[in-house]
Design an enzyme around this catalytic site. Structure first.
Site, PDB file in Angstrom:
ATOM      1  CG  ASP A  12      -1.727   1.195   1.432  1.00  0.00           C
ATOM      2  OD1 ASP A  12      -1.579   2.148   0.622  1.00  0.00           O
ATOM      3  OD2 ASP A  12      -2.540   1.215   2.371  1.00  0.00           O
ATOM      4  CE1 TYR A 230      -2.467  -0.337  11.811  1.00  0.00           C
ATOM      5  CE2 TYR A 230      -2.318   2.018  11.364  1.00  0.00           C
ATOM      6  CZ  TYR A 230      -2.860   0.780  11.099  1.00  0.00           C
ATOM      7  OH  TYR A 230      -3.784   0.653  10.087  1.00  0.00           O
ATOM      8  CE  LYS A 233      -4.209  -6.148  11.986  1.00  0.00           C
ATOM      9  NZ  LYS A 233      -3.521  -7.232  12.699  1.00  0.00           N
TER      10      LYS A 233
HETATM   11  C1  F6R Z   1      -5.793   1.367   6.522  1.00  0.00           C
HETATM   12  C2  F6R Z   1      -6.971   1.044   7.317  1.00  0.00           C
HETATM   13  C3  F6R Z   1      -7.809   2.108   7.902  1.00  0.00           C
HETATM   14  C4  F6R Z   1      -7.105   3.082   8.826  1.00  0.00           C
HETATM   15  C5  F6R Z   1      -8.094   4.160   9.322  1.00  0.00           C
HETATM   16  C6  F6R Z   1      -7.413   5.253  10.122  1.00  0.00           C
HETATM   17  O1  F6R Z   1      -5.563   0.417   5.527  1.00  0.00           O
HETATM   18  O2  F6R Z   1      -7.278  -0.077   7.474  1.00  0.00           O
HETATM   19  O3  F6R Z   1      -8.900   1.511   8.558  1.00  0.00           O
HETATM   20  O4  F6R Z   1      -6.545   2.388   9.894  1.00  0.00           O
HETATM   21  O5  F6R Z   1      -8.725   4.758   8.226  1.00  0.00           O
HETATM   22  O6  F6R Z   1      -6.404   5.800   9.347  1.00  0.00           O
HETATM   23  P1  F6R Z   1      -5.613   7.159   9.699  1.00  0.00           P
HETATM   24  O7  F6R Z   1      -5.010   6.986  11.050  1.00  0.00           O
HETATM   25  O8  F6R Z   1      -4.586   7.224   8.600  1.00  0.00           O
HETATM   26  O9  F6R Z   1      -6.603   8.264   9.646  1.00  0.00           O
HETATM   27 MG    MG Z   2      -3.913   2.272   3.257  1.00  0.00          MG
HETATM   28 MG    MG Z   3      -4.820  -2.310   2.436  1.00  0.00          MG
END
Ligand code: F6R
Ligand code: MG
Ligand code: MG
Length: 382
Positions: A12, A230, A233
């Site tokens: 990603d 983090y 994933k």
């Molecule tokens: C990323 C994902 C999302 C993010 C969530 C918060 O692949 O699974 O669920 O964890 O959108 O993202 P931030 O912290 O970047 O706003």
């Molecule tokens: Mg992403």
């Molecule tokens: Mg992804």
């Protein structure tokens, strides 16, 4: 002909809008880099696609697993896609490239990889699984059904070539250890380990028929552990060889009709029901999910990918393929409906377990800080 290697490397490196999908130009940029890789004889053929916000690079070559040139090619494709993502301030630009300099192998550097080398059989059907918003151990339940469960794979009972069973390499992704166990004799030991989906994941499966060899491989690069913090994933991939002494494509797909709960949805911190769908339908649209699983199929012919395109197109056709998209059809509607019903039910728990993962598994958490703040106000129970 020598052996063929199939590599699926994914990352990603940015998406639009939010964690939704890579920009189509990013996929074009990757295609261009891989096309140069074909001209430079690093790889023989390739297919570029995406699932959710992850770019997927399927490559065929004769260089074996963990080849420096092949990995560098994939790394360069991701770097170039990152440049575009950064230029237009796409979301999470370069997120899975954890290092500034390539060190010989993408493992431990952020991208996920699954690779297998084999002697091509007379006909070589392969299923590529690609997931979004979940972790490698999500494959453990379906893979154990495919390769150990005669109620899923009737071939284990009635195909002589499968009766010897399969060997499983299982990784302890937290302790960085590995063990190989043999089914059916050690079925319960295998299940005792892999049923702990936090710690253990299937890495490889081999047929015990030496003529067949490798059957399946999963990317088990625990991104959150690799990075020490983090960063998203793993969104793992898997490659599974099919037919002629291995499970049939139908036996390989059947377990995905049960939408089991997998970890990693929304902020890497929730359980959701695995949702089988087409690549085109893989954009997360509900609570950053639900966690998707896509499956595409190719034949391999002398190291080249054969989909449903016209293979007579010659040189210009390299990299231009049309795979079979297994979860596209209406057969999977019933699973999708059930999956959404379960995911909405899980969402009904809000921030409560078991809607969320346990505190030690959450990838976003303020819980230790909250506890620190409150510690002096905590009184011993009388
Ligand atoms: C990323 C994902 C999302 C993010 C969530 C918060 O692949 O699974 O669920 O964890 O959108 O993202 P931030 O912290 O970047 O706003
Ligand atoms: Mg992403
Ligand atoms: Mg992804």
């Amino acid at each position: 002909m020598g052996k063929t290697t199939v590599s699926l490397i994914k990352a990603d490196v940015g998406s639009v809008a939010g964690h939704s999908m890579p920009h189509p130009t990013m996929l074009d940029v990757c295609k261009k880099v891989l096309k140069e890789g074909v001209s430079n004889k690093i790889i023989k053929d390739f297919y570029v696609t995406r699932v959710g916000d992850d770019i997927q690079l399927i490559m065929t070559h004769d260089k074996g697993e963990n080849n420096k040139d092949v990995h560098k090619l994939a790394w360069n494709a991701f770097l170039k896609a990152t440049e575009f993502a950064k230029k237009y301030h796409l979301y999470g630009a370069g997120q899975d490239l954890l290092s500034d300099a390539f060190s010989g192998n993408v493992r431990g550097m952020g991208p996920g990889s699954a690779e297998m080398e084999f002697e091509e059989r007379k006909s070589e059907p392969i299923v590529f699984f690609m997931a979004d918003k979940t972790e490698p151990s999500a494959y453990s339940l379906p893979l154990s059904r495919i390769f150990m469960d005669p109620f899923t794979t009737t071939g284990l009972v009635i195909d002589e070539r499968m009766q010897k069973g399969f060997r499983f390499e299982i990784q302890d992704v937290i302790g960085h250890k590995t063990i190989t166990l043999s089914a059916p004799e050690e079925t319960y030991e295998i299940l005792a380990l892999i049923s702990d989906t936090y710690r253990y994941a299937i890495k490889r499966i081999w047929s015990k028929d030496e003529k067949i060899g490798i059957a399946a491989v999963v990317s088990t690069d625990k991104l959150n552990v690799t990075a020490g913090k983090y960063v998203g994933k793993d969104d793992p991939v898997a490659i599974v060889r099919a037919q002629s002494g291995l499970p049939a494509v139908g036996e390989i797909l059947q377990p995905f009709a049960f939408p089991h709960l997998v970890a990693g949805w929304m902020r890497g911190s929730h359980y959701g029901a695995w949702y089988p769908c087409s690549v085109a339908d893989s954009t997360p649209t509900y609570f950053d999910g639900p966690p998707r699983i896509c499956a595409i199929g190719f034949q391999i012919c002398d190291g080249m990918l054969i989909g449903t395109e016209d293979p007579e197109k010659g040189e210009s056709g390299v990299g231009e393929h049309i795979p079979v998209d297994y979860f596209e059809g209406s057969v999977w509607d019933v699973t999708r409906r059930e999956s959404m019903r379960i995911s909405r039910y899980m969402r009904g728990h809000g921030p409560f377990m078991p809607g969320t993962l346990g505190p030690e598994e959450m990838e976003y958490t303020t819980k230790p800080e909250v506890l620190k703040k409150l510690i002096n106000r905590m009184k011993a129970l009388e």
